[in-house]
Design an enzyme around this catalytic site. Structure first.
Site, short mmCIF file in Angstrom:
data_model
loop_
_atom_site.label_atom_id
_atom_site.label_comp_id
_atom_site.label_asym_id
_atom_site.label_seq_id
_atom_site.Cartn_x
_atom_site.Cartn_y
_atom_site.Cartn_z
N TRP A 91 -1.63 6.80 -3.97
CA TRP A 91 -1.31 8.05 -4.64
C TRP A 91 -0.89 7.83 -6.10
CZ3 TRP A 91 -3.78 9.44 -0.95
CH2 TRP A 91 -3.38 10.03 0.24
N ASN A 208 -6.41 14.61 -2.34
CA ASN A 208 -6.45 14.10 -0.97
C ASN A 208 -6.73 15.24 0.00
OD1 ASN A 208 -5.99 12.38 1.37
ND2 ASN A 208 -4.04 13.46 1.57
N GLU A 209 -7.90 15.21 0.62
CA GLU A 209 -8.31 16.14 1.66
C GLU A 209 -8.20 17.63 1.27
OE1 GLU A 209 -7.61 13.28 5.54
OE2 GLU A 209 -6.36 15.08 5.35
N TYR A 286 -10.41 11.47 12.09
CA TYR A 286 -9.28 11.32 12.98
C TYR A 286 -9.58 12.04 14.30
CZ TYR A 286 -6.69 9.38 9.11
OH TYR A 286 -6.30 8.57 8.08
N GLU A 326 -10.89 6.96 5.11
CA GLU A 326 -9.72 6.99 6.00
C GLU A 326 -10.17 6.92 7.44
OE1 GLU A 326 -6.50 9.77 5.86
OE2 GLU A 326 -6.56 9.96 3.67
N TRP A 368 -6.63 3.16 7.44
CA TRP A 368 -5.33 3.81 7.26
C TRP A 368 -4.39 3.26 8.32
CZ3 TRP A 368 -3.81 7.66 3.77
CH2 TRP A 368 -2.51 8.18 3.98
#
Length: 414
Positions: A91, A208-209, A286, A326, A368
């Site tokens: 980040w 991010n996303e 995920y 990720e 991740w």
């Protein structure tokens, strides 16, 4: 000076030189040179194909803000480098959520101490030959993110109806652009190089996303990405740029939506990544969250289909490289075992390797997440401590070797 004095002086001089040389050997010399570029569906470095194995350590700037904790950054880079990992995603934001550790305290107001922590992260990455993908804002309220920008707008008297106004409200967009400019033009106090001129950075990530509940078609995010990608490239055209997307399909090719895990999130993998200023595509996965309740076999099957579908689209429609940026397996999942995580990671790595061999396009994967010893407060179930997880570390090293060998093979053909 007497002869005896000259001998003593000479002996002392040799001793000092030897000590300096020994100390220098303990500090890895900077190994990052040349900017990563793209040509069609390939990443290139210094004219040769660049494939990599990498990892996420989002917490680095946050931890480095305390100088007594900086050894954790060094330790992770050291162990990652030893495992052959060459790319780290982290980040480059921390917005108003924790006054003591925020990079951006309020719009346009920055904590120099935290910026110097990011300087340190970049300096250490370069020492260990690791390139950084730097994300510029979060979709979620962790570390501020999109909700914090909306709150700043409200506090300034701007009419804000939801966090999704981040993508359309001119004041919030200006806040974001100011942050982009501040980070990209930052002069590193350690390396004495501006971020926009530093090859240690592989790529910038817009967000991010990104997700948008107000418009699930992907068109609202499309407009934002086009505007911000153009702006970012106007400041820095040396570095690669990507969006930070998970890979959800949108309305531009409805037939692709069957590959989603049953819903959309307001992005469009195809149209968003077709924007000219975007250099490569990303996906996350995920299945333990997206397909909660399904067994390991079904979840792995989804991931393999998710990868092959996006690989095919990147190769034939986008004609840009793809990064699986990720993935992981959580220890909080029912029935979790270390061997189950290793099996899952091995299957993902095999898919990356097979897809890379059968037509390129996929540049690598970023697991991740890797953390240092003594960082229990950052555990999220996906954490890997390389020094404490020898089986997983061995698996990661093996994948690094495969990607490096494939790079060499492709370089001979290039």
């Amino acid at each position: 000076m007497s002869k005896f004095s000259r001998v003593v002086f000479f002996f002392f001089f040799i001793l000092v030189v030897c000590r300096i040389s020994a100390a220098a050997r303990l500090v890895p010399s900077p190994r990052v040179s040349g900017f990563v570029t793209t040509e069609g569906t390939q990443f290139l470095l210094n004219g040769s194909p660049f494939l990599f194995n990498g990892f996420n350590s989002y917490w680095m700037m946050h931890v480095a803000a305390d100088p007594t904790e900086r050894y954790k950054i060094s330790n992770v880079f050291r162990d990652a480098s030893a495992a052959g990992l060459t790319v780290c995603r982290t980040w480059a934001f921390s917005d108003g959520s924790n006054q003591a550790l925020d990079l951006q305290i309020s719009p346009g107001v920055y904590d120099e101490r935290v910026f110097e922590a990011l300087d340190f992260v970049m300096s250490e990455a370069s020492k260990y030959g690791i390139r950084l993908i730097m994300s510029l804002v979060n979709n979620y309220n962790d570390y501020g993110g999109r909700p914090q920008y909306a709150q700043w707008g409200k506090s300034a008297g701007v009419q804000i109806s939801s966090d999704d106004d981040f993508y359309t409200n001119p004041v919030l967009k200006e806040y974001y652009k100011n942050h982009v400019k501040k980070v990209l033009t930052r002069f590193n106090t350690i390396t004495k190089v501006a971020y926009k001129d530093d090859p240690t950075i592989m790529a910038w990530e817009l967000m991010n996303e990104p997700r948008c509940q107000a418009d699930t078609s992907g068109k609202t995010v499309q407009g934002w990405v086009q505007e911000m990608a153009t702006y970012t490239k106007s400041i820095d055209n040396k570095h690669l740029l990507e969006i930070g997307m998970e890979g959800f399909y949108g309305d531009s090719m409805p037939e692709k939506k069957q590959n989603n895990p049953g819903y959309q999130v307001g992005t469009d993998f195809i149209s968003n990544n077709l924007i000219q200023e975007i250099d490569f595509a990303t996906i996350h996965a995920y299945p333990d969250i997206w397909l909660s309740g399904q067994n390991d076999y079904a979840q792995l099957g989804f991931v393999q289909k998710w990868m092959s579908s996006h690989w095919e689209d990147s190769r034939t429609i986008l004609r840009k490289p793809l990064v699986f940026s990720e993935f992981g397996k959580s220890s909080k999942d029912p029935g979790y075992t270390l061997s189950a995580r290793d099996e899952y990671m091995n299957a993902v790595y095999d898919s990356i390797d097979n897809l890379a061999r059968s037509g390129g396009t996929i540049g690598g994967g970023l697991v991740w997440q890797i953390v240092a010893e003594g960082m229990e407060s950052f555990y999220d179930g996906y954490e890997i401590v390389l020094s404490q997880n020898p089986s997983t570390a061995g698996l990661i090293s093996g994948q690094s070797q495969k990607m490096r060998a494939l790079s060499h093979t492709l370089s001979r053909k290039h």
